[in-house]
Design a protein around this motif. Structure first.
Motif, short mmCIF file in Angstrom:
data_model
loop_
_atom_site.label_atom_id
_atom_site.label_comp_id
_atom_site.label_asym_id
_atom_site.label_seq_id
_atom_site.Cartn_x
_atom_site.Cartn_y
_atom_site.Cartn_z
N ILE A 112 -0.75 -1.64 0.88
CA ILE A 112 0.43 -2.93 0.57
C ILE A 112 0.29 -4.21 1.80
CG2 ILE A 112 1.37 -1.90 -1.41
CD1 ILE A 112 3.62 -1.22 1.35
N TYR A 113 0.85 -5.53 1.45
CA TYR A 113 1.15 -6.32 2.16
C TYR A 113 2.54 -6.28 3.65
CZ TYR A 113 -3.27 -8.56 1.53
OH TYR A 113 -4.81 -9.44 1.49
N ASP A 114 2.39 -5.61 4.54
CA ASP A 114 3.31 -5.12 6.05
C ASP A 114 3.09 -5.83 7.25
OD1 ASP A 114 5.95 -4.93 6.77
OD2 ASP A 114 5.36 -2.88 5.32
N THR A 170 -3.43 -6.09 -4.25
CA THR A 170 -2.47 -5.05 -6.02
C THR A 170 -1.46 -6.52 -6.51
OG1 THR A 170 -0.11 -4.80 -3.86
CG2 THR A 170 -2.37 -3.34 -4.25
N GLN A 207 1.67 -6.56 -6.11
CA GLN A 207 3.11 -7.05 -5.74
C GLN A 207 2.41 -7.66 -4.88
OE1 GLN A 207 4.53 -3.15 -3.59
NE2 GLN A 207 5.82 -4.37 -2.19
N ASP A 208 1.43 -8.03 -3.75
CA ASP A 208 0.92 -8.32 -3.02
C ASP A 208 0.30 -10.40 -3.37
OD1 ASP A 208 0.29 -6.25 -1.71
OD2 ASP A 208 -1.86 -6.16 -1.79
#
Length: 385
Positions: free
Chosen positions: A151-153, A356, A358-359
């Motif tokens: 995931i992006y963070d 993803t 979510q991204d």
């Protein structure tokens, strides 16, 4: 009056006595010379034994500390590799390697001393090339918008999620290079290491005040203790924000490397070892540290400093640094050159990680009108290759 025979006999007796006295003196002289030689040998032997004892103590002290600092970090990245740092005795090393240096936000300002609970507020890739006699220190922005474990963070979240291994793997996938080793240092160790070598001298790149200490641009300062931390912490008064702070941190790292090169005695080694303790972790083993010391000294002759910049953007109410793809690729290529990596040798496709759902939602909600970069001009980069 003595007869001729009597005079002859008297002369013979006198010569005999003279020869006996000469032999006695000669024996005494030999005994003195032999005694002096034995004394000299005894002194030299004692000195050699003392030196061996000191060297042995230093060796085992250092080895013991190095063993205490060791913590394995196994990554699942396709870029991971084994590096042979060794070389025949007296010969120069030939294989470049990389180290991820992380400054962990624990050990000061009322925070606990552990290494497990912090975030990596400072992240630098150090590439060491003995063939070009060059070391390059490349700063990465902690708020870089990056894929972390699917995931992006923010980049510095990787260490918080799963320690050095995930931090290394995240950067390996992002820049498509191997991170061979890591060194994690918290704020207390950073201060005490510099103190142990007698501090460092730098020229301030900015006029500012921090924690009661004043700095004037262009002036030189001797840094240790709280003054050192004040110099490396400031970012809110810096027009260049966190990038300005990174520059000062690189100044300190470069000064420490140069200071360590010039250390001619072992008188402070125990203070240096004591400063490490629970405040440093690394996956470098003691024999590898020895190999670096013996075979890579020339690589410290030239130290270059780089930084990967982005532009500030707000995503779902959180401020990130967005690095342009061309800048990421340019940095990746520069690091590959430093490590002498040929892309054609990569047996696995180096395509970027799949985004993803979510991204994708996060990207749709990007609001560049509210972007912030803590003083950095948006949409600009700042590195030269």
């Amino acid at each position: 009056m003595q007869s001729r025979n009597e005079r002859h006999n008297t002369h013979k007796k006198t010569k005999a006595v003279s020869r006996q006295e000469h032999r006695k003196k000669a024996k005494k002289g030999n005994r003195n010379k032999n005694g002096s030689k034995r004394t000299l040998v005894a002194i030299l032997t004692a000195v050699i034994l003392l030196l061996l004892a000191v060297v042995t103590k230093v060796y085992f002290d250092v080895k013991g500390t190095a063993d205490d600092l060791f913590k394995e970090a196994n990554t699942n990245s396709k870029y991971s590799r084994e590096v042979d740092l060794g070389q025949p005795s007296g010969e120069k090393a030939t294989e470049p390697f990389s180290v991820l240096l992380m400054g962990i936000d624990t050990g000061d300002l009322g925070r606990n001393d552990g290494m497990e609970d912090g975030r990596s507020d400072t992240m630098m890739i150090i590439t060491v090339n003995p063939n070009t006699d060059r070391t390059t220190i490349t700063s990465l922005q902690r708020d870089t918008y990056i894929m972390v474990n699917g995931i992006y963070d923010k980049l510095n979240a990787a260490y918080a999620y799963d320690g050095p291994a995930l931090a290394m793997e995240t950067i390996e996938n992002y820049l498509e290079i191997p991170i061979d080793y890591y060194i994690s240092v918290n704020m207390r160790a950073f201060q005490e290491i510099v103190n142990a070598i007698g501090g460092v001298d730098v020229q301030s790149d900015l006029t500012f005040s921090e924690q009661g200490f004043d700095f004037v641009k262009g002036e030189k300062y001797h840094l240790e203790g709280e003054r050192l931390l004040a110099y490396t912490r400031n970012r809110y008064d810096d027009p260049d924000g966190d990038y300005g702070r990174q520059n000062r941190q690189r100044q300190i790292i470069t000064a420490v490397i140069n200071k360590m090169k010039s250390v001619e005695t072992l008188t402070s080694y125990q203070n240096l070892l004591a400063s490490l303790g629970d405040n440093v972790q690394t996956n470098l083993r003691f024999n590898q540290m020895q190999d670096i010391l013996m075979g890579y000294r020339s690589a410290a002759e030239t130290i270059d400093e780089k930084a990967l910049r982005g532009s500030g953007e707000m995503i779902n109410g959180v401020s990130y640094q967005i690095v342009a793809e061309e800048d990421r690729l340019a940095m990746s290529e520069m690091l590959k050159r430093e490590l002498e990596i040929d892309d054609t040798d990569d047996p696995i496709d180096s395509s970027t990680d799949e985004v993803t759902d979510q991204d994708a939602d996060q990207d749709v909600n990007t609001n560049t009108d509210e972007s912030t970069n803590e003083g950095t001009d948006e949409g600009t980069t700042d590195f030269e290759y």
